[in-house]
Design a protein around this motif. Sequence first.
Motif, mmCIF file in Angstrom:
data_model
loop_
_atom_site.group_PDB
_atom_site.id
_atom_site.type_symbol
_atom_site.label_atom_id
_atom_site.label_comp_id
_atom_site.label_asym_id
_atom_site.label_seq_id
_atom_site.Cartn_x
_atom_site.Cartn_y
_atom_site.Cartn_z
ATOM 1 N N ALA A 166 -52.430 34.150 -49.628
ATOM 2 C CA ALA A 166 -51.133 34.100 -48.947
ATOM 3 C C ALA A 166 -50.173 33.199 -49.724
ATOM 4 C CB ALA A 166 -51.292 33.596 -47.515
ATOM 5 N N VAL A 176 -45.959 31.500 -49.254
ATOM 6 C CA VAL A 176 -44.699 31.373 -48.511
ATOM 7 C C VAL A 176 -43.672 30.709 -49.413
ATOM 8 C CG1 VAL A 176 -43.503 30.395 -46.525
ATOM 9 C CG2 VAL A 176 -45.856 31.208 -46.277
ATOM 10 N N ASN A 206 -44.245 47.720 -39.476
ATOM 11 C CA ASN A 206 -44.173 46.257 -39.398
ATOM 12 C C ASN A 206 -43.691 45.891 -37.997
ATOM 13 O OD1 ASN A 206 -43.812 43.513 -39.675
ATOM 14 N ND2 ASN A 206 -42.355 43.644 -41.371
ATOM 15 N N PHE A 227 -43.688 39.986 -46.115
ATOM 16 C CA PHE A 227 -42.722 39.773 -45.036
ATOM 17 C C PHE A 227 -41.493 38.995 -45.490
ATOM 18 C CE2 PHE A 227 -45.866 36.294 -44.657
ATOM 19 C CZ PHE A 227 -45.046 35.181 -44.759
ATOM 20 N N VAL A 264 -49.254 37.992 -46.882
ATOM 21 C CA VAL A 264 -50.638 37.771 -46.467
ATOM 22 C C VAL A 264 -51.417 39.016 -46.874
ATOM 23 C CG1 VAL A 264 -52.215 37.471 -44.522
ATOM 24 C CG2 VAL A 264 -50.026 36.250 -44.548
ATOM 25 N N THR A 307 -50.732 40.828 -39.588
ATOM 26 C CA THR A 307 -49.472 40.607 -38.874
ATOM 27 C C THR A 307 -49.483 39.279 -38.137
ATOM 28 O OG1 THR A 307 -49.122 42.986 -38.618
ATOM 29 C CG2 THR A 307 -47.909 41.538 -37.137
ATOM 30 N N SER A 337 -49.187 36.413 -40.589
ATOM 31 C CA SER A 337 -47.816 36.340 -41.111
ATOM 32 C C SER A 337 -46.877 35.724 -40.089
ATOM 33 C CB SER A 337 -47.326 37.741 -41.491
ATOM 34 O OG SER A 337 -48.123 38.297 -42.513
#
Length: 458
Positions: A105, A107, A292, A317, A334, A347, A350
Motif C-alpha cells: 500500500a 499513500v 468503486n 484511490f 492497496v 475497499t 483504502s
Amino acid sequence: MTLTAPTGATPPPNAPATGGPAGAPPPLDLLAQLTNTPPKPETPVRTVARRIKIWGTLAVLLAIVVVTVQALRPLPAPALELTVPASHTAGGGALSLPWPTEGQAVVDIDGLGRMGTYGEMKPLPIGSVAKVMTTYLILRDHPLKPGDKGPMIPVDQKAQDDYTTGVPQRESVVEVKAGQQISEREALQAVMLPSANNVARLLARWDASTEETFIKKMNDTAKEFGMTNTTYTDASGLKESTVSTAEDQVKLGKRAMAVPTFREITRLPSYTSTTTSGGSTVETARTQRNFNSLVPLYGVVGIKTGSTTKAGGNLLFAAEKTVGDSKQLIIGAVFGQHKPNIIETATAASKNLILAAGKSLRNETVVKKGEVVGRMDDGLGGTVPVVAAKDLAVPVWSGAAVGIKLTDDGKKLPHSAKAGTVVGTLTVGGGTGEVKVPVTLRDDLSEPSFGSKITRLG
C-alpha cells in the motif's frame, strides 16, 4: 663689350648659385637654417618620456571607449534568491497509518509528498487497475473537453463476441453489438466504472488498429513515467501477466487525475449506457454502476478497482480533502488483498487509509506576512530584500518535509521599482497540492549606479 656664354654651356664648378651675391646661400636654404632646430641628442630619459606620452594617449582613448561601452551595455537581468530554508519539516514525529495486514500500500498527497508505504514493492497482478493506463492513453491521444461526447466509435464483431464469451466466465463486460456505435465518452465510462473488458479491448483496436500495438504504447508510457516495476500484456488487465506495484500505479494515478475529463469520469457513481444504430439513440434500461463503492463517499473521486484470483483485491484511490483554503488530493493504492471478499477487503483498507490521511492533514504557517524570504539581486552587486505579501499556510502532517521555492513566474524583473511591487511567488508543493503567496519588494529598487555599470565584469 659684354661677352655671353654659349647656350648649353656648363657653368664652372665653383660658380655661385643664381639669385644672390657671390658665396651667399639661396633664400629658401637660408630660411630653413633660421627656422629648423636640429633634434636634441637622444638620451634614455627622453626615450622613456616619449613612450609614456604615446602609450598614455592610447590608454586614455581606450579608457574612454571602455567606459562608453560599459555604460551602454544592457543591464544584467535581476534575479530572485531564496534566503529562508528551502524546506520545512512539520513537528509531531513519524505518522502512523492503519495499513493492511498483507500485500502492499501507498499513500501520497499529490504535490506535497508521500505519507507512507507498506509492504515490499514487487510486481504483482493488478487486474482491471490496468484500465487506468488504457483510459489515460485514449484521452491523451483523443482528448475530450469536459462534457463533450467525442467521436462515435463503431463496435466490431470482436467486441460483441468478447461480451458473449465473457458473461459465462464472470468477466466484467458491457453488452454491445456489432454495427452499433458508442461515443468515446461512453466507452471510457464503460471501462472505468463497470470495468468493461470488452470495451477496453475495443478502444485499444480503435486507437492503434491492433491490441498489440496499443499494448506497446502502454509499456512505452510506463517506462516514460518511471514505472520500473510495471509490465502490461493486455489493455484490460485480465491477464495475470499484467503486473505492477502500488507505487507505480500511484505515479500513473497522479498524471491521470491531472486530466480534467479523466477526473470527470472517474468520480461518477454510475452512468446509463446507450448505443446508436441507424442514427437513432437507444437508452438501455440498465444503469452501469461504478465498482468503486467508495465513490462519492468520504470525498472519494476515483480511481479504479481490479481483481482476479491471483491478483486478489486491488484499489487505486483518490480523495479530496479541504485543508484551510486549499483542496488537497489524497492518492493511494492497496494491492494484493486475498482475504474474502477480496474487493471488499481492499475497499475497507483504502477507506481506513483515506480517513486517517485526511484527519492527519493540518495547516501550518511556514512564513508570516512581511517576513523576509529572499532578495532581489540586480546582477551588479545591489540587492533589495523581498517579503511575503501574506501568510503562507501549508498543508502538512506529522513529520512531513515540504519544499519551498521562490520564482519570478517567468516574468521579466524590473531594474527599478517602488517598495511593495510584486516581483515573484513563494511556492510550496506542486500540482493539486500547490500553495503559493506573492512576494514584494521591501524597499525601493534603484537602477544600478554609473560606477557599478562601468566597473562590472563579465
